[in-house]
Design a protein around this motif. Sequence first.
Motif, mmCIF file in Angstrom:
data_model
loop_
_atom_site.group_PDB
_atom_site.id
_atom_site.type_symbol
_atom_site.label_atom_id
_atom_site.label_comp_id
_atom_site.label_asym_id
_atom_site.label_seq_id
_atom_site.Cartn_x
_atom_site.Cartn_y
_atom_site.Cartn_z
ATOM 1 N N ARG A 250 42.837 43.228 4.745
ATOM 2 C CA ARG A 250 44.250 42.934 5.005
ATOM 3 C C ARG A 250 45.002 44.170 5.476
ATOM 4 N NH1 ARG A 250 48.104 45.587 2.751
ATOM 5 N NH2 ARG A 250 48.081 44.859 0.598
ATOM 6 N N TYR A 251 45.927 43.948 6.424
ATOM 7 C CA TYR A 251 46.806 45.024 6.895
ATOM 8 C C TYR A 251 48.241 44.516 6.857
ATOM 9 C CZ TYR A 251 48.912 48.522 10.010
ATOM 10 O OH TYR A 251 49.708 49.515 10.545
ATOM 11 N N ARG A 252 49.136 45.344 6.322
ATOM 12 C CA ARG A 252 50.566 44.993 6.351
ATOM 13 C C ARG A 252 51.392 46.250 6.133
ATOM 14 N NH1 ARG A 252 54.954 42.959 3.259
ATOM 15 N NH2 ARG A 252 56.138 41.434 4.494
ATOM 16 N N ASP A 253 52.469 46.347 6.891
ATOM 17 C CA ASP A 253 53.401 47.479 6.745
ATOM 18 C C ASP A 253 52.689 48.826 6.811
ATOM 19 O OD1 ASP A 253 55.559 45.790 6.530
ATOM 20 O OD2 ASP A 253 55.564 45.773 4.337
ATOM 21 N N GLY A 254 51.782 48.941 7.752
ATOM 22 C CA GLY A 254 51.117 50.217 7.967
ATOM 23 C C GLY A 254 50.011 50.551 6.998
ATOM 24 N N HIS A 255 49.612 49.592 6.163
ATOM 25 C CA HIS A 255 48.627 49.882 5.126
ATOM 26 C C HIS A 255 47.530 48.820 5.123
ATOM 27 C CE1 HIS A 255 46.898 51.211 1.379
ATOM 28 N NE2 HIS A 255 47.162 50.055 0.783
ATOM 29 N N ALA A 256 46.285 49.253 5.206
ATOM 30 C CA ALA A 256 45.131 48.354 5.105
ATOM 31 C C ALA A 256 44.562 48.441 3.693
ATOM 32 C CB ALA A 256 44.069 48.731 6.125
ATOM 33 N N ALA A 257 44.101 47.288 3.173
ATOM 34 C CA ALA A 257 43.636 47.271 1.785
ATOM 35 C C ALA A 257 42.556 46.215 1.589
ATOM 36 C CB ALA A 257 44.803 46.999 0.843
ATOM 37 N N TYR A 258 41.880 46.347 0.458
ATOM 38 C CA TYR A 258 40.875 45.416 -0.063
ATOM 39 C C TYR A 258 39.582 45.427 0.769
ATOM 40 C CZ TYR A 258 45.169 43.746 -2.208
ATOM 41 O OH TYR A 258 46.361 43.684 -2.857
ATOM 42 N N PRO A 259 38.479 45.844 0.155
ATOM 43 C CA PRO A 259 37.199 45.753 0.865
ATOM 44 C C PRO A 259 36.979 44.335 1.360
ATOM 45 C CG PRO A 259 36.953 46.968 -1.198
ATOM 46 C CD PRO A 259 38.345 46.389 -1.214
ATOM 47 N N ALA A 260 36.591 44.214 2.606
ATOM 48 C CA ALA A 260 36.510 42.910 3.258
ATOM 49 C C ALA A 260 35.498 41.998 2.563
ATOM 50 C CB ALA A 260 36.137 43.090 4.723
ATOM 51 N N TYR A 261 35.750 40.712 2.679
ATOM 52 C CA TYR A 261 34.915 39.685 2.074
ATOM 53 C C TYR A 261 33.944 39.137 3.112
ATOM 54 C CZ TYR A 261 38.956 40.098 -0.988
ATOM 55 O OH TYR A 261 39.963 40.603 -1.781
#
Length: 632
Positions: A406-417
Motif C-alpha cells: 500500500r502507498y498513501r500520502d508519500g508512504h509505502a507500507a506492509y509487505p506485499a501479499y
Amino acid sequence: MERESFEDEEVAALLNEYFVPIKVDREERPDIDNLYMAYCQALTGQGGWPLTVMLTPEQKPFFAGTYFPKTTRYGRVGVMDMLNQIREKWSGDRDRVLQASNDIVERMMMYANETQHGEFSEDTIHRGYKSFVSSFDEVYGGFGAAPKFPTPHNLMFLSAYYQTYQEPQALEMVKHTLDSMYRGGIYDHIGFGFARYSTDEKWLVPHFEKMLYDNALLAITYLDVYQLTNERQYAQIAESVFTYVLRDMTSPEGAFYCAEDADSEGEEGKFYVFDREEIEEVLGLEEMHKYCNIYDITPEGNFEGMSIPNLIPFTAAEIAEQRDLNVLALQTDLEESRQKLFDYREQRIHPSKDDKVLTSWNGMMIAALARGSKRLQKPKYAQAAVQAAEFIWNQMRREDGRLLARYRDGHAAYPAYLDDYAYLIWGLQELYEATGQTVQLERALVLKDQLIQLFWDSENGGFYFTGTDNEQLLTRTKETYDGAMPSGNSVAAWALARLAAVTQDEELREYAARTVDAFAGTVKQYPPGYSMMLLAGMQLLQGTEEIVLAGKIEDLSYQEMVAETQKAYRPFATLLLNNAGEDGIATRELLPHLSDMSMQGNSATAYICEGFVCHEPLTTVEALREALVKRG
C-alpha cells in the motif's frame, strides 16, 4: 456503524474504558480480514462487513458478528448491550471465555487450509460451464438472483470456453450479460465506469461505489468480446472505462486510486441521479425530451423519486432503428447532451475518493490498459500502464527489493501479499507484450522468484496468502475462492503457466500445475466459485502457445505481424518480440533460446510454439494471420 456507533460519544466512552478498539482497513490488511472472517463464518454460519471481532490479548477471537446498531432493536442486539455483556463475562467468567476461545481456535486452525487435492481434469471445466448455464438469467443476464455482481472472471472463463470448445451459448451468455450491465444503471452513462454491484436483477439500481478492480477486469472482458465478435460497441465501452480511470482515478504520479464512495453529502447516489427539471435547465426543453426519453428520466423517477440514467430496454442505436432515425446523428446529439450533463454534474459535491494505491489492484489495471493497447492498437494506454508500473517499482518496494502492498500520502507500507505479487506479475507480462520493453518481463521474473520463495507451500502445494516475513497471525491462510476478485492462487497459477511458456521452464510450469491440483478436489465440488482457477486449469490442459516474432523494428512487415498478434484473441498464448533493437537484444540475453529464432532470409518471421515444440517458421503476414485464426 461508523456513523451510529464509532463516532458516538456514549459508545466511544464504553469502548475506551474497557476495550482496546482497533479499526482495520481490510484493503490494507487483507490478512487480518481473511483470518477473522473465517472465524466469524465458522462461529455464526455467515460473514460480511462491517466485521466485528473480540480478541484476547493473544489475538485469539472469542466473539464475532457483523453489523450491530447502537441500541437493540428489531431483534438485533445493539452494540451497547453487546459490549456490556462481553465486559461482564470477561470480568466474571474469564476462564470459561478463554476455554471456549481456545476450543474454536483449535478447530479453526485445523481446518483453516483444508482443501481437497486431486488431478485437475477437463470434466471439471465442463461441469463449471454447465453450472453457469443452469444459473444464467436469460432475461437480464448475469447469474443467480439479486444482488448481482459483475464478477468479470466468470465471463473471462466463458469467453475462453467458447473459443476452446466452440460452444456458442457460452459467448451468448457473456454478450447478454455485458450488454445488460452496460444498459443498466450500474454503468455510469454520464461519466463512465461501473459501480460495484446491482441491488436488483435488472442491473438498474447500483450500490454506487466504484472500485478499481471491477473496472480493470470489466475492461479486459469487454476487450475480449470485442476481439471475438468484432462488434465495435464492446471496444467503445472498454475505452470509456479507461477514460474514467485515467481522468478520475489516477494520481499525479501515474498510479491508480482504489475507489470512489457511494455517498456524497451523506446520501447514497446523490451525485449520480437527476430529475427532469435539472436536465431541462441544462439541455433546454427539446434536447431534454430527446435525452430523457432514451435514458429513462421520468417525472416519477426510478430511484427514490430521482432517475438513474439507463438504456433499459433499448440502446440509442436500437431506438434509432425502430423510429427510422439517423443513428449517427442521434448518437452525436446524445454525446453532446452527455458532455453538458457531465460538466453540470462536475459542479456537484463529489463522493469521497479512497486515494490509497494498492499494488494488487494496480496490477489489474496495468494488465487491462496493456491489453487495451494491444487489442485496440492505441499506445496511449500502454504509456499509462508504464507510468503506473514505474511508480510501483520505484516507490512501493523496500531497499532489499521486497514488494510492498500500500502507498498513501508519500508512504509505502506492509509487505506485499500473494495477491500483490500475482496480479503485478500478470500486469507486467501484459505490459511487455504491449510495449516490447524487456524490463517489464525482467521484473516479472524477479517477482516470480520472490513469489515462490516467500509464499509457496512446499508440502501441500499452492501459495499462502502471507509471506514468511509478514506479521505472524494465528495461522497462515490460503485463499482459493474466486469471489469479487480472483484469488491470488488462481492468478498465480495463470501467470506462472504463461511465464513457463515464455521462459521454456518446465519447473515453473510444474509450480502452476501443482497449484491447480492442490485445490482440484475443492474446485470440483463447486466449479463456478473458482472460475479463474478453471481458466488456469484450461490453460495447462490446452498448453500455452509461445509466439515469437523476429524482425527489424523499422520493417513494415514486422510491425504488421506484431499488430496482428496483439489484436488476436488468444487466451492461452504469450508473445515474445525478438527484434533487432535494444529491447530485442535485452530479451535474447534474458531468454537465450530466442537466439535460435531469428529472421529467415532477412524477412520478418513468426514462430508459433506449443509444448516447447515450434512449428515451421512463417514469413508473411498472411500466413501468420491464417495460423492465428486456425489456432484461435
